[in-house]
Design a protein around this motif. Structure first.
Motif, mmCIF file in Angstrom:
data_model
loop_
_atom_site.group_PDB
_atom_site.id
_atom_site.type_symbol
_atom_site.label_atom_id
_atom_site.label_comp_id
_atom_site.label_asym_id
_atom_site.label_seq_id
_atom_site.Cartn_x
_atom_site.Cartn_y
_atom_site.Cartn_z
ATOM 1 N N THR A 134 16.412 12.825 23.328
ATOM 2 C CA THR A 134 17.077 14.105 23.521
ATOM 3 C C THR A 134 18.388 13.902 24.261
ATOM 4 O O THR A 134 18.502 13.001 25.100
ATOM 5 C CB THR A 134 16.166 15.094 24.273
ATOM 6 O OG1 THR A 134 16.746 16.396 24.262
ATOM 7 C CG2 THR A 134 15.932 14.666 25.721
ATOM 8 N N VAL A 135 19.374 14.711 23.926
ATOM 9 C CA VAL A 135 20.688 14.627 24.557
ATOM 10 C C VAL A 135 20.827 15.801 25.517
ATOM 11 O O VAL A 135 20.800 16.959 25.103
ATOM 12 C CB VAL A 135 21.820 14.677 23.507
ATOM 13 C CG1 VAL A 135 23.183 14.588 24.193
ATOM 14 C CG2 VAL A 135 21.649 13.550 22.499
ATOM 15 N N GLY A 136 20.961 15.499 26.791
ATOM 16 C CA GLY A 136 21.139 16.540 27.785
ATOM 17 C C GLY A 136 22.594 16.914 27.955
ATOM 18 O O GLY A 136 23.499 16.238 27.458
ATOM 19 N N PRO A 137 22.859 18.009 28.661
ATOM 20 C CA PRO A 137 24.243 18.427 28.912
ATOM 21 C C PRO A 137 24.952 17.492 29.882
ATOM 22 O O PRO A 137 24.339 16.966 30.812
ATOM 23 C CB PRO A 137 24.081 19.825 29.520
ATOM 24 C CG PRO A 137 22.722 19.800 30.153
ATOM 25 C CD PRO A 137 21.882 18.927 29.264
ATOM 26 N N ILE A 138 26.231 17.268 29.644
ATOM 27 C CA ILE A 138 27.077 16.497 30.557
ATOM 28 C C ILE A 138 27.810 17.498 31.457
ATOM 29 O O ILE A 138 28.406 18.460 30.964
ATOM 30 C CB ILE A 138 28.088 15.639 29.788
ATOM 31 C CG1 ILE A 138 27.358 14.664 28.850
ATOM 32 C CG2 ILE A 138 28.984 14.872 30.756
ATOM 33 C CD1 ILE A 138 28.284 13.865 27.952
ATOM 34 N N ILE A 139 27.745 17.266 32.754
ATOM 35 C CA ILE A 139 28.308 18.213 33.702
ATOM 36 C C ILE A 139 29.722 17.800 34.099
ATOM 37 O O ILE A 139 29.945 16.671 34.539
ATOM 38 C CB ILE A 139 27.421 18.333 34.959
ATOM 39 C CG1 ILE A 139 26.005 18.745 34.558
ATOM 40 C CG2 ILE A 139 28.024 19.330 35.946
ATOM 41 C CD1 ILE A 139 25.913 20.025 33.766
ATOM 42 N N HIS A 140 30.661 18.728 33.939
ATOM 43 C CA HIS A 140 32.034 18.559 34.398
ATOM 44 C C HIS A 140 32.331 19.714 35.359
ATOM 45 O O HIS A 140 32.563 20.835 34.918
ATOM 46 C CB HIS A 140 33.015 18.568 33.232
ATOM 47 C CG HIS A 140 32.737 17.530 32.181
ATOM 48 N ND1 HIS A 140 32.982 16.193 32.381
ATOM 49 C CD2 HIS A 140 32.215 17.648 30.929
ATOM 50 C CE1 HIS A 140 32.654 15.525 31.290
ATOM 51 N NE2 HIS A 140 32.182 16.370 30.404
ATOM 52 N N GLY A 141 32.284 19.456 36.640
ATOM 53 C CA GLY A 141 32.506 20.532 37.606
ATOM 54 C C GLY A 141 31.226 21.280 37.896
ATOM 55 O O GLY A 141 30.163 20.692 38.062
ATOM 56 N N ASN A 142 31.297 22.608 37.925
ATOM 57 C CA ASN A 142 30.134 23.431 38.248
ATOM 58 C C ASN A 142 29.161 23.512 37.075
ATOM 59 O O ASN A 142 29.575 23.480 35.909
ATOM 60 C CB ASN A 142 30.574 24.846 38.639
ATOM 61 C CG ASN A 142 31.385 24.866 39.921
ATOM 62 O OD1 ASN A 142 31.144 24.070 40.832
ATOM 63 N ND2 ASN A 142 32.361 25.769 39.996
ATOM 64 N N VAL A 143 27.885 23.650 37.399
ATOM 65 C CA VAL A 143 26.855 23.812 36.370
ATOM 66 C C VAL A 143 26.896 25.247 35.856
ATOM 67 O O VAL A 143 26.821 26.204 36.638
ATOM 68 C CB VAL A 143 25.458 23.501 36.941
ATOM 69 C CG1 VAL A 143 24.394 23.700 35.867
ATOM 70 C CG2 VAL A 143 25.408 22.076 37.483
ATOM 71 N N THR A 144 27.011 25.406 34.553
ATOM 72 C CA THR A 144 27.076 26.739 33.955
ATOM 73 C C THR A 144 25.684 27.197 33.502
ATOM 74 O O THR A 144 24.737 26.412 33.443
ATOM 75 C CB THR A 144 28.014 26.736 32.741
ATOM 76 O OG1 THR A 144 27.424 25.928 31.696
ATOM 77 C CG2 THR A 144 29.378 26.175 33.106
ATOM 78 N N ARG A 145 25.598 28.466 33.162
ATOM 79 C CA ARG A 145 24.349 28.990 32.611
ATOM 80 C C ARG A 145 23.981 28.259 31.323
ATOM 81 O O ARG A 145 22.824 27.956 31.074
ATOM 82 C CB ARG A 145 24.496 30.494 32.349
ATOM 83 C CG ARG A 145 23.248 31.131 31.763
ATOM 84 C CD ARG A 145 23.435 32.624 31.582
ATOM 85 N NE ARG A 145 22.267 33.231 30.974
ATOM 86 C CZ ARG A 145 22.158 34.531 30.702
ATOM 87 N NH1 ARG A 145 23.154 35.347 30.999
ATOM 88 N NH2 ARG A 145 21.065 35.013 30.147
ATOM 89 N N GLY A 146 25.012 27.971 30.509
ATOM 90 C CA GLY A 146 24.764 27.227 29.275
ATOM 91 C C GLY A 146 24.206 25.842 29.547
ATOM 92 O O GLY A 146 23.336 25.357 28.810
ATOM 93 N N ASP A 147 24.695 25.176 30.587
ATOM 94 C CA ASP A 147 24.168 23.854 30.950
ATOM 95 C C ASP A 147 22.688 23.943 31.301
ATOM 96 O O ASP A 147 21.882 23.101 30.876
ATOM 97 C CB ASP A 147 24.932 23.291 32.159
ATOM 98 C CG ASP A 147 26.388 22.979 31.858
ATOM 99 O OD1 ASP A 147 26.691 22.619 30.706
ATOM 100 O OD2 ASP A 147 27.227 23.109 32.775
ATOM 101 N N ARG A 148 22.330 24.959 32.062
ATOM 102 C CA ARG A 148 20.929 25.153 32.448
ATOM 103 C C ARG A 148 20.062 25.393 31.211
ATOM 104 O O ARG A 148 18.975 24.816 31.080
ATOM 105 C CB ARG A 148 20.790 26.359 33.393
ATOM 106 C CG ARG A 148 21.470 26.189 34.750
ATOM 107 C CD ARG A 148 21.473 27.536 35.474
ATOM 108 N NE ARG A 148 22.205 27.494 36.723
ATOM 109 C CZ ARG A 148 21.660 27.640 37.933
ATOM 110 N NH1 ARG A 148 20.361 27.830 38.047
ATOM 111 N NH2 ARG A 148 22.394 27.604 39.015
#
Length: 257
Positions: free
Chosen positions: A165-179
Motif C-alpha cells: 500500500t502507498v501511504g500519503p507523503i506529508i509536505h508541511g501540515n497534515v491535511t484532512r485528505g492525508d488523514r
C-alpha cells in the motif's frame, strides 16, 4: 553447497550481469559480502533470473531466515481480542500477510541497503517479488495511488502474502485528505486480506519515516481504523501492529491502553 558457497555464487552471478560491475571488489568478510549482495539485489531491475540462480538464492535466503529466527502469531500475547503489538523485524513474522509501505512505482526500494521496510521486504523475499510487482504494474498501466492495496506472493518470507500500500507523503501540515488516505491504506489492506481469506495481517507504521507522517497521529489513525473495521467484521482478521523503534513501541502501548 555451504551457505558461504551460496553467497559467493550469488555475488558472482549478479556481478556478471552488468559490465559496469567488473571493477567491484568482493569483500573478504562475510558481513561485507552480505552487504554487497543486498546492494546488488536492491538495484537489480525486474529482469528474468536463471532457474539455478533462483534455486541457490531461495536456499540461501531460507537459511538466513532460520538464522534470524521466525516469530509466529501463537508466540504473541494479544493486547485486545484479535489485536497484537509486536516489536521486531517484520520480515521474520509468520502472519498470513505482512503490509509493505510501498512507493507509487510499487517496485521496491532501489537504494542500496536503505533502512526502509520496502527495502527489507524485497531483500528477504528475493528477486522474484520485484518481478511480480513489475508485471502487476505493467498490467495496471499507471503508478499506484495512495490508499489502495495490492497483494503478491511472499516468496522467501515466512508469511503467506505481502500486501502493498502507498501511504500519503506529508509536505508541511497534515491535511484532512492525508488523514483519510492513511486510513484508506489500513481499510484497503484489511478488505483485500478478507477477500483472499487471510486470517492475520501485520501492519508496519505506514507513511511514517520517509513519508514524514507524524508518528503519534499515524498511530491514532491506525488504531482507530483497525478497531472500527474489526467491530464491523468480528472474528475475521487478527491484526498485529508491528513496530521497530522503541519510541513507536512506547507510543502504541500508551494508545492501546
Amino acid at each position: 553447497m555451504t551457505q558461504d558457497e551460496k553467497l559467493d555464487f550469488l555475488l558472482r552471478s549478479l556481478l556478471a550481469e552488468r559490465k559496469e560491475y567488473a571493477d567491484i571488489r568482493v569483500p573478504d568478510a562475510r558481513s561485507g559480502k552480505r552487504g554487497l549482495l543486498r546492494s546488488l539485489m536492491n538495484v537489480r531491475p525486474p529482469v528474468p533470473a536463471s532457474e539455478e540462480f533462483l534455486a541457490v538464492q531461495d536456499a540461501y535466503l531460507q537459511e538466513r531466515l532460520a538464522e534470524r529466527g521466525i516469530t509466529r502469531l501463537q508466540d504473541l500475547t494479544p493486547v485486545r481480542p484479535g489485536l497484537y503489538l509486536w516489536q521486531g523485524d517484520i520480515t521474520t513474522l509468520a502472519a498470513d500477510a505482512i503490509v509493505n509501505a510501498a512507493n507509487s512505482r510499487m517496485l521496491g526500494c532501489f537504494v542500496p541497503c536503505h533502512s526502509c521496510i520496502d527495502n527489507a521486504i524485497h531483500t528477504y523475499a528475493g528477486v522474484q517479488l520485484r518481478s511480480e510487482c513489475f508485471e502487476m504494474m505493467q498490467r495496471q498501466g499507471h503508478e499506484e495511488e495512495p490508499g489502495h492495496a495490492k497483494i503478491t506472493k511472499a516468496y522467501n518470507l515466512p508469511c503467506h502474502s505481502v500486501l502493498h500500500t502507498v501511504g500519503p507523503i506529508i509536505h508541511g501540515n497534515v491535511t484532512r485528505g492525508d488523514r483519510e488516505r492513511l486510513a484508506d491504506c489500513y481499510r484497503s489492506c484489511l478488505e483485500l486480506a478478507a477477500e483472499r481469506g487471510l486470517r492475520s495481517v501485520a501492519f508496519c507504521c505506514i507513511s511514517t519515516g520517509e513519508f514524514h507522517f507524524p508518528n503519534e497521529l499515524a498511530a491514532q489513525i491506525a488504531i482507530q481504523t483497525v478497531g472500527e473495521w474489526q467491530q464491523k467484521n468480528p472474528d475475521r482478521i487478527e491484526v498485529i501492529f508491528n513496530v521497530f523503534k522503541d519510541s513507536d513501541y512506547a507510543l502504541y502501548q500508551r494508545l492501546l491502553r
